[in-house]
Design a protein around this motif. Sequence first.
Motif, short mmCIF file in Angstrom:
data_model
loop_
_atom_site.label_atom_id
_atom_site.label_comp_id
_atom_site.label_asym_id
_atom_site.label_seq_id
_atom_site.Cartn_x
_atom_site.Cartn_y
_atom_site.Cartn_z
N GLY A 53 0.59 -1.00 -0.27
CA GLY A 53 0.26 0.43 0.36
C GLY A 53 0.85 1.14 -0.13
N THR A 54 0.45 2.15 0.94
CA THR A 54 1.14 3.63 0.93
C THR A 54 2.30 3.51 1.96
OG1 THR A 54 0.14 4.07 2.83
CG2 THR A 54 -0.58 4.70 0.27
N GLY A 55 2.61 2.09 2.26
CA GLY A 55 4.26 1.79 3.37
C GLY A 55 3.56 2.27 4.98
N LYS A 56 2.42 1.60 5.24
CA LYS A 56 2.09 2.01 6.52
C LYS A 56 2.99 0.76 7.39
CE LYS A 56 -2.03 3.83 6.08
NZ LYS A 56 -4.27 3.68 6.84
N ASN A 57 3.52 -0.22 6.99
CA ASN A 57 4.36 -0.90 8.51
C ASN A 57 5.81 0.28 7.99
OD1 ASN A 57 2.14 -2.50 8.61
ND2 ASN A 57 2.03 -3.64 6.91
N LEU A 58 6.24 0.29 7.05
CA LEU A 58 7.81 0.61 7.13
C LEU A 58 8.33 1.33 8.09
CD1 LEU A 58 8.01 2.41 3.78
CD2 LEU A 58 8.00 -0.79 4.11
N PRO A 59 7.48 2.01 9.28
CA PRO A 59 8.53 2.50 10.19
C PRO A 59 8.45 0.98 11.38
CG PRO A 59 6.63 4.03 10.02
CD PRO A 59 6.58 3.07 8.80
N TYR A 60 7.62 0.18 11.69
CA TYR A 60 7.57 -0.74 12.57
C TYR A 60 8.96 -2.23 12.43
CZ TYR A 60 3.63 2.44 13.26
OH TYR A 60 2.92 3.08 13.52
N TYR A 61 8.96 -2.27 11.37
CA TYR A 61 9.99 -3.21 10.73
C TYR A 61 11.31 -3.09 11.56
CZ TYR A 61 7.02 -5.32 7.22
OH TYR A 61 6.26 -5.54 6.77
N PRO A 62 11.73 -4.15 12.20
CA PRO A 62 12.88 -4.68 13.14
C PRO A 62 14.36 -3.73 12.04
CG PRO A 62 11.96 -5.81 13.76
CD PRO A 62 11.35 -5.51 12.11
N GLU A 63 15.48 -3.30 12.77
CA GLU A 63 16.10 -3.23 11.71
C GLU A 63 17.21 -4.68 11.17
OE1 GLU A 63 19.38 -1.07 13.84
OE2 GLU A 63 18.44 0.56 14.13
N GLY A 64 18.26 -3.96 10.53
CA GLY A 64 18.30 -5.35 9.76
C GLY A 64 17.19 -6.62 9.21
N VAL A 65 16.61 -6.29 9.00
CA VAL A 65 15.13 -6.49 7.83
C VAL A 65 15.39 -6.54 6.53
CG1 VAL A 65 12.75 -7.21 6.76
CG2 VAL A 65 13.12 -6.89 9.43
N GLU A 66 15.36 -7.35 5.78
CA GLU A 66 15.91 -6.95 3.98
C GLU A 66 14.15 -7.21 3.34
OE1 GLU A 66 17.60 -9.48 0.18
OE2 GLU A 66 17.82 -9.60 2.17
N LEU A 67 13.53 -6.11 3.36
CA LEU A 67 12.45 -6.14 3.07
C LEU A 67 11.87 -6.13 1.52
CD1 LEU A 67 9.33 -6.19 3.93
CD2 LEU A 67 9.54 -3.43 3.69
N VAL A 68 10.96 -6.84 1.36
CA VAL A 68 10.50 -7.11 -0.18
C VAL A 68 8.71 -6.56 0.12
CG1 VAL A 68 9.94 -7.44 -2.81
CG2 VAL A 68 11.71 -8.15 -1.75
N GLY A 69 8.17 -5.22 -0.67
CA GLY A 69 7.31 -4.69 -0.89
C GLY A 69 6.73 -5.34 -1.98
N ILE A 70 5.81 -5.47 -2.03
CA ILE A 70 4.61 -5.41 -3.74
C ILE A 70 3.57 -4.94 -3.68
CG2 ILE A 70 5.98 -7.67 -4.43
CD1 ILE A 70 3.04 -8.85 -4.26
N ASP A 71 2.92 -4.03 -4.73
CA ASP A 71 1.67 -3.90 -4.09
C ASP A 71 1.00 -4.24 -5.80
OD1 ASP A 71 -0.31 -2.99 -2.04
OD2 ASP A 71 -0.74 -1.74 -4.42
N LEU A 72 -0.17 -4.16 -5.79
CA LEU A 72 -1.22 -3.92 -6.91
C LEU A 72 -0.74 -2.24 -8.10
CD1 LEU A 72 -2.55 -6.18 -9.58
CD2 LEU A 72 -4.40 -5.12 -8.08
N SER A 73 -1.44 -2.40 -6.89
CA SER A 73 -1.00 -0.11 -7.87
C SER A 73 -0.19 0.36 -7.90
CB SER A 73 -2.72 0.46 -6.33
OG SER A 73 -2.50 1.40 -6.90
N PRO A 74 0.02 0.81 -8.91
CA PRO A 74 1.51 2.02 -9.14
C PRO A 74 0.86 3.02 -8.18
CG PRO A 74 0.06 1.58 -11.19
CD PRO A 74 -0.85 0.39 -10.33
N LYS A 75 0.44 2.99 -7.87
CA LYS A 75 -0.29 5.08 -6.88
C LYS A 75 0.07 4.82 -6.17
CE LYS A 75 -1.65 7.76 -10.90
NZ LYS A 75 -0.46 8.37 -11.52
N MET A 76 -0.48 3.92 -5.11
CA MET A 76 0.14 3.09 -3.68
C MET A 76 1.61 2.70 -3.82
SD MET A 76 -3.06 3.39 -2.32
CE MET A 76 -3.36 1.61 -0.62
N LEU A 77 2.20 2.70 -4.36
CA LEU A 77 3.34 2.60 -4.36
C LEU A 77 4.43 3.88 -4.47
CD1 LEU A 77 4.09 -1.05 -6.86
CD2 LEU A 77 4.61 -0.59 -4.30
#
Length: 207
Positions: A53-77
């Motif tokens: 989505g708009t990345g609402k989870n991004l602030p809450y990932y622990p340090e050191g995580v290798e994150l890949v996020g996907i979304d269907l909507s380019p505008k949300m991305l």
Amino acid sequence: MSDRATERTRRRYDRFARFYDRVEAWVEERLFAPWRRETLSQVSGKVLEIGVGTGKNLPYYPEGVELVGIDLSPKMLERAKARAERLGLKVTLLEMDAQELFFPPATFDFVVGTFVLCSIPDPVRALREAGRVLKPGGRLIFLEHVLSRHPLIALWEHLHNPLTRSLFGFNVNRDTRGNLLKAGLVLERDEILGLVDVFRRFVCRVP
């Protein structure tokens, strides 16, 4: 992404992207943000988030995580990418359909989704894909709103579902627990978080 329902979902979220965070601001601050923080504190290693989505989870990932996020909507991305830049985070954000992941099997240590299984046209198909790309011993974690077992709440959800689906593209009456089991996943935890039993957290693994 040729499926009609998938295309409709993409178009709805493209239209809704610029309003999305503002519409949910009150409930996000008071309910969702603490649940996100607690949920994401459990992940490590290489993580796939479906429906970033708009990345609402991004602030809450622990340090050191290798994150890949996907979304269907380019505008949300677009908004997720802007949020990642503001936070100074290095993440990989890709336009992709959760029902057809372009990753090889056994790629990720965790697969995460928050309030996303309600909007995917075929959630069972997406869950099978999530299980396919999970490494042996990995876990799938979902924070969701689901169909209540309380008859009056369930009736309200059924009555309102056509409205929420047509306006915003999400369903409020999904049997998410049932869909997890249909996808062949092993349900390790089913935690009730709030609104009687509507908001839930599921932790699963592949058999």
